[in-house]
Design an enzyme around this catalytic site. Structure first.
Site: not given
Length: 240
Positions: A12, A64, A69
């Site tokens: 991070d 994420k 689809g």
């Protein structure tokens, strides 16, 4: 020294230069790194490739992904060319199935996000998520993701033992953020556990960011977490 790849350090940091510098400080203490959205525009994919090809590290790309689809399948197919180890998608069954199609033929594990460890019931209410106990919602989403073909799930350590007990979880991975060493500041995490408790509850990999990244001595911090993971309190249950 043989690093324990159950520890994944979240890079991070703002960009690939800072990420590589941190990885070099950690050296052989850490063999698995997570690269997230925050670094994507700062050379994240180039860093993933360098850590994998030049330094032999394992790579978890935390994207994420969530879309129709066809779009998810195409995105995963493109990302799979980077020789990644783990990739996250949202846990909706259609997303998981599409991601598995995109990863076909590659040794890439698709991990489904259940509910973010930074959220609690109040946050879910504000987002109009259906009512119910967070624990039960996580278990429901995990089971559905496994049924759709997910190789594993991302969940808080507080739900790990219950997920591990699901029949659908046999042979699947549980990866948990929200890990804080004993006595550490919780930051923005709300559903947390120590490294030892997470391993004891059947977690396969723990993800740790700030306690390592922001430590005065990141390598020492990582080694301390590794010691917690191998303490007597961190004995995982027999899965046979």
């Amino acid at each position: 020294m043989l690093a324990d790849d159950r520890l994944i350090v979240a890079l991070d940091v703002p960009n690939a230069v800072a990420g590589l510098a941190l990885a070099e400080r950690l050296g052989d203490a850490v063999s698995f790194y997570k690269i997230g959205l925050g670094m994507l525009t700062g050379g994240g994919l180039a860093l993933a490739n360098e850590l994998k090809q030049e330094h032999g590290k394992r790579i978890f790309l935390d994207m994420k992904l969530f879309d129709i689809g066809n779009t998810v399948e195409a995105a995963v197919r493109g990302l799979s060319q980077f020789d990644l180890d783990f990739l996250t998608v949202h846990g909706d069954p259609h997303v998981v199935r599409a991601a598995k199609e995109g990863a076909a033929g590659k040794d890439l594990k698709i991990l489904a996000v259940t509910i973010l460890t930074s959220l609690n019931r109040d946050d879910l209410d504000a987002s109009l998520i259906k009512p119910g106990d967070v624990h039960d919602l996580v278990l429901e989403r995990a089971a559905r993701a496994f049924e759709a073909g997910a190789d594993g799930v991302i969940a808080s350590p507080q739900e790990a033992a219950a997920i591990r007990a699901l029949p659908e979880a046999a042979g699947r991975l549980i990866v948990t953020p929200g890990i804080r060493p004993a006595g550490a500041d919780l930051g923005d995490q709300k559903r947390v556990a120590t490294p030892a408790n997470a391993i004891a509850d059947g977690v396969d990999h723990i993800v740790v960011g700030r306690p390592v990244v922001h430590a005065p001595d990141p390598r020492a911090a990582a080694l301390s977490i590794l010691a917690e993971m191998t303490s007597p309190q961190a004995v995982a249950p027999n899965r046979s």
